[in-house]
Design an enzyme around this catalytic site. Structure first.
Site, short mmCIF file in Angstrom:
data_model
loop_
_atom_site.label_atom_id
_atom_site.label_comp_id
_atom_site.label_asym_id
_atom_site.label_seq_id
_atom_site.Cartn_x
_atom_site.Cartn_y
_atom_site.Cartn_z
N GLU A 146 0.82 -1.21 0.00
CA GLU A 146 0.00 0.00 0.00
C GLU A 146 0.86 1.27 0.00
O GLU A 146 0.79 2.09 0.93
CB GLU A 146 -0.95 0.01 1.21
CG GLU A 146 -1.88 -1.17 1.26
CD GLU A 146 -2.83 -1.16 2.47
OE1 GLU A 146 -2.66 -0.32 3.36
OE2 GLU A 146 -3.74 -1.99 2.50
N GLU B 217 -4.95 -8.77 0.56
CA GLU B 217 -5.61 -8.49 1.84
C GLU B 217 -7.09 -8.35 1.58
O GLU B 217 -7.50 -7.53 0.74
CB GLU B 217 -5.13 -7.16 2.45
CG GLU B 217 -3.81 -7.21 3.12
CD GLU B 217 -3.41 -5.88 3.79
OE1 GLU B 217 -4.29 -5.12 4.25
OE2 GLU B 217 -2.20 -5.61 3.82
O1 IFM Z 1 -3.54 -3.06 9.40
C1 IFM Z 1 -3.68 -2.62 8.10
C2 IFM Z 1 -2.51 -3.08 7.23
O2 IFM Z 1 -1.29 -2.72 7.78
C3 IFM Z 1 -2.62 -2.52 5.84
N1 IFM Z 1 -3.92 -2.78 5.26
C4 IFM Z 1 -5.08 -2.48 6.08
C5 IFM Z 1 -4.95 -3.13 7.44
C6 IFM Z 1 -6.20 -2.93 8.29
O3 IFM Z 1 -6.46 -1.60 8.55
#
Ligand code: IFM
Length: 465
Positions: A167, A366
Protein backbone atom coordinates in the site's frame (compact mmCIF):
# COMPACT_ATOMS: atom_id res chain seq x y z
CA UNK A 1 -26.71 -23.94 -2.86
CA UNK A 2 -23.83 -23.56 -5.34
CA UNK A 3 -20.36 -24.99 -5.16
CA UNK A 4 -17.51 -22.59 -5.90
CA UNK A 5 -14.35 -24.33 -7.04
CA UNK A 6 -11.10 -22.37 -7.23
CA UNK A 7 -8.12 -23.15 -9.49
CA UNK A 8 -5.62 -25.83 -8.50
CA UNK A 9 -2.60 -24.69 -6.50
CA UNK A 10 -4.48 -21.61 -5.40
CA UNK A 11 -2.71 -19.79 -2.57
CA UNK A 12 -4.72 -19.63 0.65
CA UNK A 13 -3.47 -17.88 3.74
CA UNK A 14 -3.18 -14.57 5.49
CA UNK A 15 -1.15 -11.39 5.49
CA UNK A 16 0.52 -9.50 8.30
CA UNK A 17 3.60 -7.32 8.68
CA UNK A 18 6.76 -7.42 10.76
CA UNK A 19 6.10 -4.34 12.79
CA UNK A 20 2.49 -5.28 13.51
CA UNK A 21 3.45 -8.69 14.88
CA UNK A 22 7.09 -9.13 15.93
CA UNK A 23 7.45 -6.93 18.99
CA UNK A 24 10.66 -5.08 19.78
CA UNK A 25 12.79 -7.85 21.31
CA UNK A 26 16.41 -7.47 20.13
CA UNK A 27 15.53 -4.81 17.55
CA UNK A 28 18.57 -3.06 16.13
CA UNK A 29 16.89 0.30 15.62
CA UNK A 30 13.61 2.14 16.01
CA UNK A 31 11.07 2.80 13.31
CA UNK A 32 8.93 5.94 13.06
CA UNK A 33 6.21 4.04 14.92
CA UNK A 34 8.38 3.59 18.02
CA UNK A 35 9.46 7.20 17.76
CA UNK A 36 5.94 8.57 17.32
CA UNK A 37 4.49 6.43 20.08
CA UNK A 38 7.19 7.67 22.47
CA UNK A 39 6.44 11.26 21.51
CA UNK A 40 2.64 11.11 21.36
CA UNK A 41 1.10 7.99 22.93
CA UNK A 42 -2.25 9.79 23.01
CA UNK A 43 -2.47 9.46 19.22
CA UNK A 44 -2.82 5.66 19.63
CA UNK A 45 -6.02 3.88 20.62
CA UNK A 46 -5.78 3.27 24.39
CA UNK A 47 -2.20 4.49 24.16
CA UNK A 48 -0.94 1.10 22.94
CA UNK A 49 2.15 1.09 20.70
CA UNK A 50 3.92 -1.67 18.79
CA UNK A 51 6.37 -2.81 21.47
CA UNK A 52 4.90 -6.20 22.37
CA UNK A 53 2.05 -6.82 19.89
CA UNK A 54 1.77 -10.56 19.01
CA UNK A 55 5.38 -11.21 20.06
CA UNK A 56 6.07 -13.25 16.93
CA UNK A 57 9.79 -12.81 17.47
CA UNK A 58 9.54 -15.19 20.43
CA UNK A 59 6.51 -17.25 19.39
CA UNK A 60 6.93 -17.93 15.67
CA UNK A 61 7.26 -21.71 16.03
CA UNK A 62 3.99 -22.04 17.88
CA UNK A 63 2.37 -19.61 15.43
CA UNK A 64 3.41 -21.57 12.36
CA UNK A 65 1.58 -24.55 13.86
CA UNK A 66 -1.48 -22.34 14.24
CA UNK A 67 -1.20 -21.39 10.55
CA UNK A 68 -1.27 -25.07 9.66
CA UNK A 69 -4.32 -25.63 11.85
CA UNK A 70 -6.38 -23.23 9.73
CA UNK A 71 -5.09 -24.66 6.46
CA UNK A 72 -2.68 -21.99 5.18
CA UNK A 73 -0.43 -22.96 2.28
CA UNK A 74 1.11 -19.47 2.14
CA UNK A 75 1.65 -16.44 4.34
CA UNK A 76 2.83 -12.87 3.81
CA UNK A 77 4.73 -10.84 6.33
CA UNK A 78 7.43 -8.19 6.05
CA UNK A 79 11.03 -7.75 7.03
CA UNK A 80 11.55 -4.70 9.21
CA UNK A 81 14.22 -2.45 7.74
CA UNK A 82 14.91 -1.15 11.24
CA UNK A 83 15.42 -4.70 12.53
CA UNK A 84 17.57 -6.06 9.72
CA UNK A 85 19.93 -3.15 9.16
CA UNK A 86 22.10 -2.01 12.03
CA UNK A 87 23.91 0.76 10.20
CA UNK A 88 21.99 2.31 7.32
CA UNK A 89 25.01 4.02 5.76
CA UNK A 90 27.41 1.03 5.78
CA UNK A 91 24.68 -1.59 5.34
CA UNK A 92 25.93 -3.60 8.31
CA UNK A 93 23.25 -6.11 9.24
CA UNK A 94 22.06 -7.18 12.66
CA UNK A 95 23.03 -10.86 12.98
CA UNK A 96 20.24 -11.56 15.42
CA UNK A 97 17.70 -10.38 12.84
CA UNK A 98 19.29 -12.51 10.11
CA UNK A 99 18.97 -15.50 12.39
CA UNK A 100 15.38 -14.67 13.32
CA UNK A 101 14.17 -14.22 9.73
CA UNK A 102 16.04 -17.35 8.60
CA UNK A 103 14.47 -19.41 11.37
CA UNK A 104 11.01 -18.00 10.74
CA UNK A 105 11.26 -18.69 6.99
CA UNK A 106 12.65 -22.18 7.58
CA UNK A 107 9.83 -22.95 9.97
CA UNK A 108 7.19 -21.91 7.44
CA UNK A 109 8.83 -23.82 4.61
CA UNK A 110 9.27 -26.97 6.70
CA UNK A 111 5.55 -26.84 7.43
CA UNK A 112 4.41 -26.44 3.84
CA UNK A 113 3.72 -22.71 4.06
CA UNK A 114 5.04 -20.61 1.20
CA UNK A 115 6.43 -17.37 2.60
CA UNK A 116 5.85 -14.11 0.73
CA UNK A 117 8.12 -11.34 1.95
CA UNK A 118 7.40 -7.66 1.80
CA UNK A 119 10.17 -5.12 2.30
CA UNK A 120 8.28 -2.07 3.46
CA UNK A 121 5.06 -1.85 5.41
CA UNK A 122 4.83 1.81 6.48
CA UNK A 123 7.88 1.37 8.74
CA UNK A 124 10.49 3.97 7.89
CA UNK A 125 13.52 3.77 10.20
CA UNK A 126 13.23 6.64 12.70
CA UNK A 127 16.81 7.77 12.10
CA UNK A 128 16.24 8.13 8.35
CA UNK A 129 13.05 10.08 8.90
CA UNK A 130 14.63 12.46 11.37
CA UNK A 131 17.91 12.96 9.51
CA UNK A 132 16.72 13.05 5.91
CA UNK A 133 12.91 13.23 5.91
CA UNK A 134 12.42 9.56 4.97
CA UNK A 135 11.13 9.19 1.42
CA UNK A 136 11.11 12.97 1.04
CA UNK A 137 14.75 12.42 0.16
CA UNK A 138 16.34 10.59 -2.76
CA UNK A 139 19.20 9.57 -0.50
CA UNK A 140 16.73 7.43 1.41
CA UNK A 141 15.51 5.97 -1.89
CA UNK A 142 19.03 4.67 -2.44
CA UNK A 143 19.38 3.44 1.14
CA UNK A 144 16.10 1.51 0.68
CA UNK A 145 17.54 -0.10 -2.45
CA UNK A 146 20.70 -1.11 -0.55
CA UNK A 147 18.51 -2.66 2.14
CA UNK A 148 16.41 -4.49 -0.46
CA UNK A 149 19.51 -5.94 -2.13
CA UNK A 150 20.78 -7.11 1.24
CA UNK A 151 17.46 -8.86 1.90
CA UNK A 152 17.46 -10.52 -1.56
CA UNK A 153 21.01 -11.75 -0.98
CA UNK A 154 20.32 -13.04 2.50
CA UNK A 155 16.94 -14.70 2.00
CA UNK A 156 16.54 -14.92 -1.79
CA UNK A 157 16.87 -18.67 -1.87
CA UNK A 158 13.99 -19.11 0.58
CA UNK A 159 11.50 -16.55 -0.73
CA UNK A 160 9.77 -17.08 -4.06
CA UNK A 161 7.53 -14.02 -3.81
CA UNK A 162 9.14 -10.69 -2.98
CA UNK A 163 7.10 -7.53 -2.53
CA UNK A 164 8.67 -4.09 -2.63
CA UNK A 165 5.93 -2.13 -0.85
CA UNK A 166 2.57 -2.73 0.76
CA UNK A 167 0.00 0.00 0.00
CA UNK A 168 2.62 2.59 -1.01
CA UNK A 169 0.00 5.35 -1.20
CA UNK A 170 -0.82 5.03 2.51
CA UNK A 171 2.36 6.63 3.93
CA UNK A 172 1.76 9.47 1.47
CA UNK A 173 -1.82 9.94 2.62
CA UNK A 174 -1.08 9.36 6.31
CA UNK A 175 2.21 11.20 6.62
CA UNK A 176 1.72 14.11 4.21
CA UNK A 177 -1.99 14.73 3.57
CA UNK A 178 -4.39 13.56 6.25
CA UNK A 179 -2.31 13.30 9.45
CA UNK A 180 -2.56 9.65 10.48
CA UNK A 181 1.10 8.59 10.11
CA UNK A 182 4.29 10.24 11.29
CA UNK A 183 5.64 12.82 10.35
CA UNK A 184 2.05 14.18 10.33
CA UNK A 185 2.75 16.88 7.76
CA UNK A 186 0.09 18.48 5.59
CA UNK A 187 1.84 19.43 2.41
CA UNK A 188 0.49 18.42 -1.00
CA UNK A 189 3.70 19.13 -2.88
CA UNK A 190 5.80 17.08 -0.49
CA UNK A 191 3.18 14.32 -0.63
CA UNK A 192 3.56 14.06 -4.39
CA UNK A 193 7.36 14.03 -4.10
CA UNK A 194 7.18 11.24 -1.50
CA UNK A 195 4.81 9.25 -3.74
CA UNK A 196 7.14 9.68 -6.70
CA UNK A 197 10.21 8.74 -4.63
CA UNK A 198 8.50 5.57 -3.41
CA UNK A 199 7.69 4.59 -7.00
CA UNK A 200 11.33 5.25 -7.86
CA UNK A 201 12.55 3.17 -4.89
CA UNK A 202 10.29 0.34 -6.02
CA UNK A 203 11.58 0.53 -9.60
CA UNK A 204 15.23 0.61 -8.56
CA UNK A 205 14.74 -2.37 -6.22
CA UNK A 206 12.96 -4.33 -8.98
CA UNK A 207 15.89 -3.68 -11.32
CA UNK A 208 18.41 -4.83 -8.70
CA UNK A 209 16.34 -7.92 -7.99
CA UNK A 210 16.36 -8.92 -11.65
CA UNK A 211 20.13 -8.44 -11.85
CA UNK A 212 20.55 -11.08 -9.15
CA UNK A 213 18.71 -13.67 -11.26
CA UNK A 214 17.49 -15.64 -8.28
CA UNK A 215 16.13 -18.93 -9.50
CA UNK A 216 12.41 -19.50 -9.13
CA UNK A 217 11.83 -16.19 -7.37
CA UNK A 218 9.69 -13.27 -8.51
CA UNK A 219 8.94 -9.72 -7.46
CA UNK A 220 5.79 -7.64 -7.25
CA UNK A 221 4.01 -4.94 -5.29
CA UNK A 222 0.84 -4.83 -3.20
CA UNK A 223 -1.58 -1.97 -3.92
CA UNK A 224 -4.79 -1.04 -2.17
CA UNK A 225 -7.23 -0.57 -5.02
CA UNK A 226 -10.79 0.46 -5.20
CA UNK A 227 -12.93 1.59 -8.07
CA UNK A 228 -14.62 4.95 -7.53
CA UNK A 229 -18.40 4.75 -7.59
CA UNK A 230 -20.58 7.80 -8.07
CA UNK A 231 -23.91 9.10 -6.85
CA UNK A 232 -25.40 8.56 -10.32
CA UNK A 233 -24.60 8.90 -13.99
CA UNK A 234 -24.45 12.69 -14.15
CA UNK A 235 -21.44 13.93 -16.07
CA UNK A 236 -19.85 15.98 -13.30
CA UNK A 237 -19.95 12.97 -10.97
CA UNK A 238 -18.34 10.76 -13.62
CA UNK A 239 -15.57 13.33 -13.93
CA UNK A 240 -15.15 13.36 -10.15
CA UNK A 241 -14.75 9.58 -10.20
CA UNK A 242 -12.24 9.85 -13.03
CA UNK A 243 -10.09 12.19 -10.92
CA UNK A 244 -10.35 9.96 -7.85
CA UNK A 245 -9.34 6.95 -9.91
CA UNK A 246 -6.44 8.84 -11.49
CA UNK A 247 -5.09 10.13 -8.19
CA UNK A 248 -5.69 7.12 -5.93
CA UNK A 249 -5.43 4.10 -8.24
CA UNK A 250 -3.73 4.93 -11.52
CA UNK A 251 -1.06 7.08 -9.83
CA UNK A 252 0.60 3.87 -8.58
CA UNK A 253 -0.93 1.18 -10.81
CA UNK A 254 0.14 2.70 -14.11
CA UNK A 255 3.82 3.25 -13.29
CA UNK A 256 4.25 0.07 -11.27
CA UNK A 257 2.26 -2.39 -13.38
CA UNK A 258 2.14 -0.87 -16.88
CA UNK A 259 5.39 1.09 -16.58
CA UNK A 260 3.59 4.20 -17.78
CA UNK A 261 3.22 7.61 -16.18
CA UNK A 262 -0.19 8.91 -17.24
CA UNK A 263 0.01 12.25 -19.04
CA UNK A 264 -3.29 13.22 -17.40
CA UNK A 265 -1.65 12.77 -13.99
CA UNK A 266 1.26 15.01 -14.97
CA UNK A 267 -1.25 17.62 -16.20
CA UNK A 268 -3.27 17.53 -12.97
CA UNK A 269 -0.16 17.83 -10.80
CA UNK A 270 1.12 20.70 -12.92
CA UNK A 271 -2.26 22.44 -12.69
CA UNK A 272 -2.01 22.19 -8.89
CA UNK A 273 1.62 23.35 -8.82
CA UNK A 274 2.80 20.10 -7.20
CA UNK A 275 4.93 18.53 -9.92
CA UNK A 276 7.71 16.45 -8.31
CA UNK A 277 11.41 16.71 -9.11
CA UNK A 278 12.36 14.01 -11.55
CA UNK A 279 15.21 13.18 -13.90
CA UNK A 280 15.13 11.48 -17.29
CA UNK A 281 17.18 8.62 -15.93
CA UNK A 282 14.71 8.03 -13.10
CA UNK A 283 11.76 8.07 -15.47
CA UNK A 284 13.56 5.57 -17.69
CA UNK A 285 14.02 3.31 -14.67
CA UNK A 286 10.35 3.57 -13.63
CA UNK A 287 9.10 2.89 -17.14
CA UNK A 288 11.20 -0.22 -17.56
CA UNK A 289 11.12 -1.97 -14.15
CA UNK A 290 8.88 -4.96 -14.82
CA UNK A 291 7.12 -6.80 -12.03
CA UNK A 292 5.89 -10.37 -12.26
CA UNK A 293 2.80 -10.17 -10.08
CA UNK A 294 0.49 -7.78 -8.30
CA UNK A 295 -1.14 -8.03 -4.88
CA UNK A 296 -4.48 -6.27 -4.44
CA UNK A 297 -5.85 -5.19 -1.07
CA UNK A 298 -9.56 -4.54 -0.91
CA UNK A 299 -11.68 -3.46 2.04
CA UNK A 300 -14.24 -0.79 1.13
CA UNK A 301 -15.50 0.99 -1.99
CA UNK A 302 -14.80 4.65 -2.64
CA UNK A 303 -17.89 6.80 -3.24
CA UNK A 304 -17.52 10.24 -4.75
CA UNK A 305 -19.58 13.06 -6.17
CA UNK A 306 -18.75 16.35 -7.85
CA UNK A 307 -17.57 19.10 -5.53
CA UNK A 308 -20.45 21.14 -4.18
CA UNK A 309 -18.85 22.95 -1.26
CA UNK A 310 -15.81 25.11 -1.77
CA UNK A 311 -12.45 23.38 -1.20
CA UNK A 312 -11.19 24.87 2.05
CA UNK A 313 -7.72 23.45 2.64
CA UNK A 314 -4.75 25.66 1.84
CA UNK A 315 -2.75 22.74 0.43
CA UNK A 316 -3.38 20.22 -2.33
CA UNK A 317 -5.21 16.95 -1.67
CA UNK A 318 -7.03 14.86 -4.29
CA UNK A 319 -10.34 16.05 -2.80
CA UNK A 320 -9.88 19.34 -4.60
CA UNK A 321 -11.54 17.48 -7.49
CA UNK A 322 -14.40 15.69 -5.72
CA UNK A 323 -16.26 15.17 -2.45
CA UNK A 324 -16.64 11.90 -0.64
CA UNK A 325 -20.16 10.61 -0.61
CA UNK A 326 -22.12 8.15 1.53
CA UNK A 327 -24.38 5.86 -0.46
CA UNK A 328 -27.86 6.18 1.10
CA UNK A 329 -28.70 2.71 -0.17
CA UNK A 330 -25.43 1.11 0.89
CA UNK A 331 -24.93 -1.83 3.22
CA UNK A 332 -22.67 -1.05 6.13
CA UNK A 333 -20.54 -3.01 8.58
CA UNK A 334 -21.89 -2.14 12.04
CA UNK A 335 -18.65 -3.40 13.60
CA UNK A 336 -16.26 -1.17 11.68
CA UNK A 337 -17.18 2.49 11.70
CA UNK A 338 -20.08 1.78 9.37
CA UNK A 339 -17.82 1.02 6.43
CA UNK A 340 -19.72 0.17 3.28
CA UNK A 341 -19.82 -3.49 2.23
CA UNK A 342 -19.61 -4.01 -1.53
CA UNK A 343 -18.35 -7.45 -2.59
CA UNK A 344 -18.97 -6.75 -6.31
CA UNK A 345 -16.09 -4.25 -6.22
CA UNK A 346 -13.76 -7.27 -6.30
CA UNK A 347 -15.16 -8.26 -9.67
CA UNK A 348 -14.79 -4.67 -10.91
CA UNK A 349 -11.15 -4.52 -9.77
CA UNK A 350 -10.41 -7.87 -11.40
CA UNK A 351 -11.91 -6.75 -14.70
CA UNK A 352 -9.93 -3.52 -14.58
CA UNK A 353 -6.69 -5.46 -14.06
CA UNK A 354 -7.69 -7.83 -16.87
CA UNK A 355 -8.74 -5.20 -19.38
CA UNK A 356 -6.30 -2.38 -18.63
CA UNK A 357 -3.24 -3.93 -16.99
CA UNK A 358 -2.39 -6.84 -19.27
CA UNK A 359 -4.14 -9.34 -16.98
CA UNK A 360 -0.97 -9.50 -14.89
CA UNK A 361 -0.98 -12.45 -12.45
CA UNK A 362 -2.41 -11.15 -9.19
CA UNK A 363 -3.66 -12.31 -5.83
CA UNK A 364 -6.06 -10.85 -3.33
CA UNK A 365 -3.35 -9.87 -0.89
CA UNK A 366 -5.61 -8.49 1.84
CA UNK A 367 -9.27 -8.88 2.39
CA UNK A 368 -10.28 -8.06 5.91
CA UNK A 369 -13.56 -8.26 7.74
CA UNK A 370 -13.21 -6.14 10.86
CA UNK A 371 -15.17 -6.72 14.03
CA UNK A 372 -14.52 -5.25 17.44
CA UNK A 373 -13.79 -7.58 20.33
CA UNK A 374 -17.18 -7.03 21.95
CA UNK A 375 -19.07 -7.93 18.78
CA UNK A 376 -17.09 -11.13 18.32
CA UNK A 377 -18.12 -12.07 21.84
CA UNK A 378 -16.53 -14.41 24.34
CA UNK A 379 -15.24 -17.92 23.61
CA UNK A 380 -17.89 -20.67 23.90
CA UNK A 381 -17.62 -23.76 26.15
CA UNK A 382 -15.12 -25.26 23.66
CA UNK A 383 -12.99 -22.14 23.78
CA UNK A 384 -13.98 -20.97 20.27
CA UNK A 385 -15.17 -17.49 19.29
CA UNK A 386 -18.19 -17.33 17.01
CA UNK A 387 -17.41 -14.96 14.14
CA UNK A 388 -19.94 -16.30 11.64
CA UNK A 389 -20.52 -12.70 10.51
CA UNK A 390 -16.96 -12.75 9.12
CA UNK A 391 -17.42 -16.09 7.33
CA UNK A 392 -20.70 -15.00 5.73
CA UNK A 393 -19.14 -11.83 4.39
CA UNK A 394 -16.03 -13.64 3.24
CA UNK A 395 -18.23 -16.02 1.23
CA UNK A 396 -19.94 -13.11 -0.47
CA UNK A 397 -16.58 -11.62 -1.46
CA UNK A 398 -15.19 -14.93 -2.67
CA UNK A 399 -18.27 -15.54 -4.81
CA UNK A 400 -17.42 -12.30 -6.63
CA UNK A 401 -13.79 -13.36 -6.98
CA UNK A 402 -14.90 -16.72 -8.34
CA UNK A 403 -17.14 -14.95 -10.88
CA UNK A 404 -14.14 -12.82 -11.89
CA UNK A 405 -11.96 -15.90 -12.38
CA UNK A 406 -14.67 -17.42 -14.56
CA UNK A 407 -14.62 -14.16 -16.52
CA UNK A 408 -10.88 -14.54 -17.12
CA UNK A 409 -9.22 -12.87 -14.12
CA UNK A 410 -5.66 -14.11 -13.63
CA UNK A 411 -5.94 -14.47 -9.86
CA UNK A 412 -3.74 -17.00 -8.07
CA UNK A 413 -4.68 -16.70 -4.42
CA UNK A 414 -6.40 -15.12 -1.45
CA UNK A 415 -4.86 -13.86 1.76
CA UNK A 416 -7.08 -12.66 4.55
CA UNK A 417 -6.02 -9.78 6.74
CA UNK A 418 -4.96 -11.15 9.19
CA UNK A 419 -3.62 -14.25 10.95
CA UNK A 420 -3.67 -13.39 14.68
CA UNK A 421 -5.43 -10.13 15.61
CA UNK A 422 -2.65 -7.65 15.24
CA UNK A 423 -1.73 -4.14 16.18
CA UNK A 424 -2.93 -1.72 13.54
CA UNK A 425 -1.18 1.65 13.72
CA UNK A 426 -3.09 4.39 15.51
CA UNK A 427 -6.10 2.05 15.83
CA UNK A 428 -3.92 -0.29 17.85
CA UNK A 429 -6.13 -3.33 18.67
CA UNK A 430 -9.47 -1.54 18.24
CA UNK A 431 -10.48 -3.66 15.26
CA UNK A 432 -10.06 -7.39 15.16
CA UNK A 433 -9.44 -9.17 11.85
CA UNK A 434 -7.68 -12.41 12.77
CA UNK A 435 -8.27 -16.14 12.53
CA UNK A 436 -7.20 -16.08 16.18
CA UNK A 437 -8.00 -13.53 18.83
CA UNK A 438 -5.05 -12.10 20.68
CA UNK A 439 -5.80 -11.86 24.38
CA UNK A 440 -4.02 -8.64 25.23
CA UNK A 441 -3.47 -9.57 28.86
CA UNK A 442 -2.14 -13.10 28.46
CA UNK A 443 -0.89 -13.06 24.89
CA UNK A 444 -2.94 -16.23 24.30
CA UNK A 445 -4.20 -17.00 20.81
CA UNK A 446 -7.89 -17.95 20.91
CA UNK A 447 -9.36 -19.73 17.88
CA UNK A 448 -12.33 -18.34 16.00
CA UNK A 449 -14.95 -20.41 14.16
CA UNK A 450 -14.05 -18.82 10.83
CA UNK A 451 -10.75 -20.75 10.88
CA UNK A 452 -12.61 -24.07 10.77
CA UNK A 453 -14.47 -22.95 7.65
CA UNK A 454 -11.29 -21.59 6.09
CA UNK A 455 -9.40 -24.82 6.62
CA UNK A 456 -12.05 -26.71 4.66
CA UNK A 457 -11.90 -24.05 1.93
CA UNK A 458 -8.10 -24.17 1.74
CA UNK A 459 -7.84 -27.93 1.74
CA UNK A 460 -10.62 -28.59 -0.80
CA UNK A 461 -10.14 -25.38 -2.80
CA UNK A 462 -13.90 -24.94 -2.76
CA UNK A 463 -16.90 -23.99 -0.67
CA UNK A 464 -20.64 -24.18 -0.85
CA UNK A 465 -22.77 -21.11 -0.51
O1 IFM B 1 -3.54 -3.06 9.40
C1 IFM B 1 -3.68 -2.62 8.10
C2 IFM B 1 -2.51 -3.08 7.23
O2 IFM B 1 -1.29 -2.72 7.78
C3 IFM B 1 -2.62 -2.52 5.84
N1 IFM B 1 -3.92 -2.78 5.26
C4 IFM B 1 -5.08 -2.48 6.08
C5 IFM B 1 -4.95 -3.13 7.44
C6 IFM B 1 -6.20 -2.93 8.29
O3 IFM B 1 -6.46 -1.60 8.55
Amino acid sequence: MNKYIFPENFKWGAAASGIQTEGITNKANESIWDLWHNKSPERFYRGIGSSLVTDTYNRYEEDVQLMKKVGFNSFRTSIQWSRLIKNYETGEVCQDAVEFYNNYLDEMIANGIEPMMNLYHFDMPAELQEKFGGFESKKVVDLYVDYAVKAFELFGNKVKYWITFNEPIVPVEGGYLYDFHYPCKKDGKLAVQVGYNIILAHAKAVKEFHKLNIEDSQIGVVLNLTPSYTRDEREEDQKAAWYADLLFNRSFLDPMVKNEIPQELCDVLAEQGVTPETTEEEIACITSAKIEFLGVNYYVPRRVKAREAEYELDYFTPEVYFENYVNPEGRFNPYRDNNEILPTAIHDIAMNVKDNYGNVPWFLAEIGIAMDEASEGKPDENGIIDDTFRTDLMKEHLIQLHRAIEDGANCFGVHQWTFIDNWSWTNSFKRRYGFYRLDLETGNRIPKKHGVWFKELATTGSFEG
